[in-house]
Every structure is written in structure tokens, then in C-alpha cells.
Design an enzyme around this catalytic site. Structure first.
Site, mmCIF file in Angstrom:
data_model
loop_
_atom_site.group_PDB
_atom_site.id
_atom_site.type_symbol
_atom_site.label_atom_id
_atom_site.label_comp_id
_atom_site.label_asym_id
_atom_site.label_seq_id
_atom_site.Cartn_x
_atom_site.Cartn_y
_atom_site.Cartn_z
ATOM 1 N N HIS A 53 56.707 39.558 39.373
ATOM 2 C CA HIS A 53 55.615 38.705 38.927
ATOM 3 C C HIS A 53 54.272 39.234 39.426
ATOM 4 C CE1 HIS A 53 53.350 34.692 39.383
ATOM 5 N NE2 HIS A 53 53.434 34.918 38.090
ATOM 6 N N GLU A 80 55.486 42.688 35.617
ATOM 7 C CA GLU A 80 54.632 41.821 34.814
ATOM 8 C C GLU A 80 53.180 42.101 35.147
ATOM 9 O OE1 GLU A 80 52.759 37.540 34.133
ATOM 10 O OE2 GLU A 80 53.090 38.552 36.052
ATOM 11 N N ASP A 82 48.968 41.265 33.861
ATOM 12 C CA ASP A 82 48.073 40.371 33.124
ATOM 13 C C ASP A 82 46.889 41.182 32.611
ATOM 14 O OD1 ASP A 82 49.284 37.630 33.873
ATOM 15 O OD2 ASP A 82 49.071 38.624 35.803
ATOM 16 N N HIS A 95 44.940 38.535 36.892
ATOM 17 C CA HIS A 95 45.558 37.290 36.428
ATOM 18 C C HIS A 95 44.530 36.233 36.064
ATOM 19 C CE1 HIS A 95 47.313 33.241 36.841
ATOM 20 N NE2 HIS A 95 48.337 33.795 36.202
#
Length: 287
Positions: A53, A80, A82, A95
Site C-alpha cells: 500500500h 500500489e 497514487d 497520495h
């Protein structure tokens, strides 16, 4: 406990030392590949993949090259990221919509140019070792992952959270590094549809908040996977989704990020869990 299980436990608990994020350089390829082979064997045993994450390793700041390096060395299935767009059209990894929480800047990221953002530290809240860590570009991130995949037997793919980005430059950059085919894309249903128009083979991953949405979303989006809200997951729901030839991803974050839920995900047949504690997942399943 048999010898093989004991050996895997030793491997997992030694990862923080062997693959320290502050070291930056990956260890000798032969030794590294041997360790990753053992981890892949372990993951096949439990049939559970892991997504880091925001690249979180807890060894370095989120969404930075330092943490991406550390989780690559841990053998994750996905990182992951962003993706957002700067004032002058550059794609960068952050993020939040604002700079305040993770950098020494303030205000909306989209109000700043690439050059302005690259002057900021992305190491806020971490040891001074990371004060020179910068907000990475998508290009820097894809280059890092592509270089890793070229020199290792097992590949890591990108889980792209499309925060504020147009489909065209996103597809172009991932295609340039040969990461497009295996990437999964998370975003609003509308964005995913626009992405599909640019790249029809895109592996879309819409959110699933209630079972009643399955039929409509399958027919409309033809997803590769669903990002299923953890609180609605059941054995029967996972089976229902799998019968549609769709994979199940789920966030196991915050208070949910614990060994009880790792075991539950395995028992239910979840394909990928997203975690902030990569090392803990498989070491917990061995106990």
C-alpha cells in the site's frame, strides 16, 4: 515444525536486515534471487498475493523510491502507487491532494510545477536519513520497477491508483517500460471507462461496496478484478466473483492489518491483499 518451514521463517524475519531500505543498493543478485525464490514458494503454498500500500514498507516514507526499493526486495506482487498531475503536466506520485502531510510543502499539489515539487522533501515524519527523499515521478517509478524485473526471475507489477491523471500519458509511460500489460488500474468507474477507450486491454479494478453491484459492473466495465470492501467479504461472495472470472483484491489496512485477517483472506480465497506490513503477512501465516 519441519526444517523447510523453519528455514522460511528465518528468511522472512531476516528480510528487514538483509533488505534494509537505508542501504538502497540491492544485495548480490544470486543471494537475492535465492531468497525471493523461497518467498515465491511460500506464497504459492498459501495462494495469496500481496500489494504494498503506497509502497509501504514501514522502513521508509510512503510513495518514495526508497520504500519502493525496499518492497521490491521483499518480493511483493504489486506496488500500489497514487498518480497525480502537476501544474505543468508532469505525472508524479503522491497520495494526498495536498503536500502538507508527507512533505515540507503546503497547499494543493496541482498548483505547483515539477521543478517546485522536486525541491521539497518527501521524508516528513521519518528519520533524517530520508530528508533528501523527493516526490518521485511516474517515470522514475516505472524505470525502477522495470529495471528490477529485468534482473529477477519474479516480477513485481504496478497497482495504479489514478488520483488525478489523464489516461493517455499514463498509458504511454507504462507502455514505454513494458509495465502496461500486467498493471491493474483503480479509479472511478468513469475514469476506468475512459482508460478502456485508450487501452482496451487495460486490467480495470473498480471498487465493490455491495454484492448487488457485481452484475452491472461486470457487464459495463468487464473488470480484471474488484477492489472489494473488506467488511463485506465472505466465502460466498469471493466464490460469486470468481465465477465471473474476476479476481478479488481487498485492503487490509489500519486496525484490520493483522494476522487474523491474513488467515481469513487465505481461507476465503482472496487473490491479493493490500497491506502496510508486507513482511508480517507471510511470517504470520507460518505460525
Amino acid at each position: 515444525m519441519n526444517f523447510r518451514t523453519k528455514s522460511l521463517q528465518i528468511l522472512l524475519f531476516s528480510l528487514p536486515v538483509f533488505f534494509s531500505a537505508t542501504a538502497y543498493r540491492v544485495a548480490d543478485n544470486n543471494a537475492n534471487n535465492k531468497g525471493l525464490d523461497s518467498l515465491q514458494t511460500l506464497k504459492k503454498r498459501f495462494h495469496l498475493g500481496v500489494s504494498a500500500h503506497r509502497g509501504n514498507s514501514k522502513l521508509a516514507p510512503e510513495n518514495t523510491l526508497a520504500t519502493f526499493k525496499s518492497v521490491l526486495a521483499m518480493g511483493v506482487d504489486y506496488i500500489e502507487i497514487d498518480v497525480r498531475t502537476t501544474k505543468d503536466g508532469q505525472l508524479m506520485i503522491l497520495h494526498d491532494g495536498t503536500l502538507n502531510r508527507t512533505t515540507n510543502g503546503e497547499g494543493p499539489m496541482k498548483n505547483f510545477t515539477f521543478d517546485e515539487l522536486k525541491k521539497l522533501s518527501a521524508g516528513k515524519g521519518f528519520h533524517e536519513t530520508f530528508q533528501n527523499e523527493r516526490i518521485p515521478t511516474l517515470q522514475e517509478t516505472t524505470q525502477l520497477v522495470a529495471d528490477w524485473n529485468k534482473t529477477h526471475k519474479t516480477s513485481t507489477n504496478l497497482y495504479v491508483d489514478c488520483k488525478d491523471v489523464a489516461p493517455e500519458p499514463l498509458v504511454k509511460e507504462l507502455a514505454a517500460k513494458k509495465l502496461l500489460k500486467e498493471a491493474v488500474f483503480y479509479g472511478s468507474d468513469e475514469f476506468l471507462l475512459s482508460l478502456k477507450k485508450i487501452y482496451p486491454q487495460a486490467r480495470l479494478m473498480p471498487s465493490l461496496d455491495k454484492p448487488e453491484e457485481i452484475e452491472e459492473k461486470v457487464n459495463r466495465l468487464h473488470p480484471y478484478a474488484f477492489d472489494v470492501r473488506w467488511t463485506i467479504l465472505t466465502d460466498s461472495l469471493v466464490n460469486q466473483i470468481h465465477q465471473k472470472k474476476v479476481k478479488v483484491f481487498s485492503d487490509v489496512l489500519g486496525i484490520l492489518d493483522n494476522p487474523v485477517n491474513y488467515k481469513k483472506a487465505t481461507d476465503m480465497g482472496v487473490d491479493i491483499i493490500q497491506t502496510d506490513f508486507v513482511r508480517k503477512v507471510y511470517s504470520s501465516l507460518l505460525n
